[in-house]
Design a protein around this motif. Structure first.
Motif, short mmCIF file in Angstrom:
data_model
loop_
_atom_site.label_atom_id
_atom_site.label_comp_id
_atom_site.label_asym_id
_atom_site.label_seq_id
_atom_site.Cartn_x
_atom_site.Cartn_y
_atom_site.Cartn_z
N GLU A 6 -74.39 -56.95 94.17
CA GLU A 6 -73.94 -55.81 93.36
C GLU A 6 -74.27 -54.48 94.02
O GLU A 6 -73.45 -53.57 94.07
CB GLU A 6 -74.58 -55.89 91.97
CG GLU A 6 -74.08 -57.05 91.11
CD GLU A 6 -74.82 -57.12 89.79
OE1 GLU A 6 -75.67 -56.24 89.55
OE2 GLU A 6 -74.54 -58.04 89.01
N ARG B 240 -72.01 -54.05 97.18
CA ARG B 240 -70.62 -53.69 96.87
C ARG B 240 -70.52 -52.27 96.33
O ARG B 240 -69.52 -51.59 96.55
CB ARG B 240 -70.05 -54.69 95.87
CG ARG B 240 -69.74 -56.05 96.47
CD ARG B 240 -69.02 -56.95 95.50
NE ARG B 240 -69.88 -57.36 94.39
CZ ARG B 240 -70.68 -58.41 94.41
NH1 ARG B 240 -70.75 -59.17 95.50
NH2 ARG B 240 -71.42 -58.72 93.37
N THR B 241 -71.55 -51.80 95.64
CA THR B 241 -71.54 -50.45 95.08
C THR B 241 -71.76 -49.39 96.15
O THR B 241 -71.10 -48.34 96.14
CB THR B 241 -72.62 -50.31 93.99
OG1 THR B 241 -72.38 -51.28 92.97
CG2 THR B 241 -72.61 -48.92 93.39
N SER C 8 -69.95 -51.49 100.63
CA SER C 8 -68.72 -52.22 100.94
C SER C 8 -67.53 -51.30 101.22
O SER C 8 -66.58 -51.72 101.87
CB SER C 8 -68.36 -53.17 99.79
OG SER C 8 -68.10 -52.44 98.60
N ASN D 105 -66.94 -53.29 104.32
CA ASN D 105 -66.21 -54.30 103.56
C ASN D 105 -67.18 -55.23 102.82
O ASN D 105 -68.38 -55.20 103.07
CB ASN D 105 -65.13 -55.01 104.38
CG ASN D 105 -65.58 -56.24 105.16
OD1 ASN D 105 -66.47 -56.99 104.75
ND2 ASN D 105 -64.96 -56.45 106.29
N PHE D 106 -66.66 -56.05 101.94
CA PHE D 106 -67.51 -56.75 100.98
C PHE D 106 -68.45 -57.76 101.62
O PHE D 106 -69.45 -58.16 101.03
CB PHE D 106 -66.65 -57.43 99.90
CG PHE D 106 -66.13 -58.78 100.29
CD1 PHE D 106 -66.73 -59.93 99.80
CD2 PHE D 106 -65.07 -58.91 101.16
CE1 PHE D 106 -66.26 -61.18 100.16
CE2 PHE D 106 -64.59 -60.15 101.52
CZ PHE D 106 -65.19 -61.29 101.03
N GLN D 107 -68.16 -58.21 102.84
CA GLN D 107 -69.04 -59.18 103.48
C GLN D 107 -69.73 -58.62 104.72
O GLN D 107 -70.32 -59.35 105.50
CB GLN D 107 -68.28 -60.44 103.86
CG GLN D 107 -67.27 -60.26 104.98
CD GLN D 107 -66.72 -61.59 105.46
OE1 GLN D 107 -66.95 -62.62 104.83
NE2 GLN D 107 -66.02 -61.57 106.57
#
Length: 274
Positions: A158, A161-162, A165, A169-171
């Motif tokens: 969390e 991603r906040t 990301s 990026n998310f990964q």
């Protein structure tokens, strides 16, 4: 009292009182002033001297002989030892030439030389210090059971991603940024370097101070990345690891495009039948 009254009018009284006041202030300052930082320590001063000599050879041409900065490089006053440790251990410094963004490359210095230069730069002004392992290694994650482990990783996800990301990026695979810059991939990056990058904000990266993200937050983010990058490859196309954006693009191109092609084919077939 009469004696004091008569002496008070003596021409030298003011001078004597002023000298006594100055002596008293000097004594109070000497007693209450904080002791200098460990520059008096023999080992540290030797390390700083070694770092200063290495800095003069490898760094001063861009950053100035005293770290004041030049047109080729920024000032190092107040950047702290963590920034030096990050930039030099990842090989970004020393740079071959000034540029918009310095890529990671092979390190040219030993750990002892980097520590010496970091110790010298640290004397130029207070800054972020090189972290201890407990600041970025999550012992809670290793000792947690399955449910607690999942909760810690989810919290790190969390936070990532906040705060991260949008660029990485998310990964943590990295991504393009404006003006020809890019967010580097975080895959395989050491935990300490992730902590140092978040605290020092190298290049275009923002600084995440402890008021914004605590050490517990950074450890949760690192734990999330370790868990994510440790997942086995299940095969297939990763589509760059961009998640729903890349997948949605291919669904649109292949799915909607395929339906449009079938519709055109049916229409042509119907016209030929007539």
């Amino acid at each position: 009292m009469r004696l004091l009254s008569t002496r008070r009018r003596h021409p030298a009284t003011k001078t004597i009182v002023l000298a006594m006041a100055l002596f008293l202030m000097g004594a109070l300052y000497a007693a209450l002033a904080p002791t200098p930082r460990s520059s008096a320590d023999g080992g540290m001063s030797t390390q700083v001297e070694e770092g200063k000599a290495l800095f003069a050879v490898g760094c001063s041409s861009c950053h100035g002989l005293n770290g004041e900065g030049t047109s080729q490089g920024p000032t190092l006053m107040g950047v702290g030892s963590a920034s030096v440790d990050f930039q030099m251990e990842t090989g970004r410094m020393p740079a071959k030439a000034p540029g918009q963004q310095l890529p990671r490359k092979e390190n040219q210095y030993t750990d002892a030389e980097i520590a010496a230069i970091a110790a010298y730069v640290d004397t130029l002004g207070p800054g972020v210090q090189i972290p201890e392992p407990e600041q970025y290694q999550s012992s809670e994650l290793e000792a947690a059971n399955g449910e607690e482990r999942a909760r810690l990783i989810a919290r790190g996800g969390e936070l990532f991603r906040t705060n991260c990301s949008a660029c990485h990026n998310f990964q943590g695979g990295g991504g393009a940024l404006p003006e020809g810059r890019y967010a580097p991939s975080l895959m395989g990056v050491e935990d300490k370097h992730i902590w140092e990058a978040m605290r020092t904000g190298p290049q275009q990266m923002p600084v995440f101070s402890e008021e914004t993200l605590t050490d517990e937050d950074t450890k949760a983010i690192i734990a999330y990345l370790e868990n994510l990058h440790g997942q086995p490859d299940s095969g297939g196309l990763s589509l760059g690891g961009f998640g729903p954006v890349g997948e949605g693009l291919w669904v649109w191109v292949l799915g909607i495009g395929g339906l449009a092609a079938v519709a055109v084919w049916i229409t042509k077939k119907g016209v030929r039948a007539k």
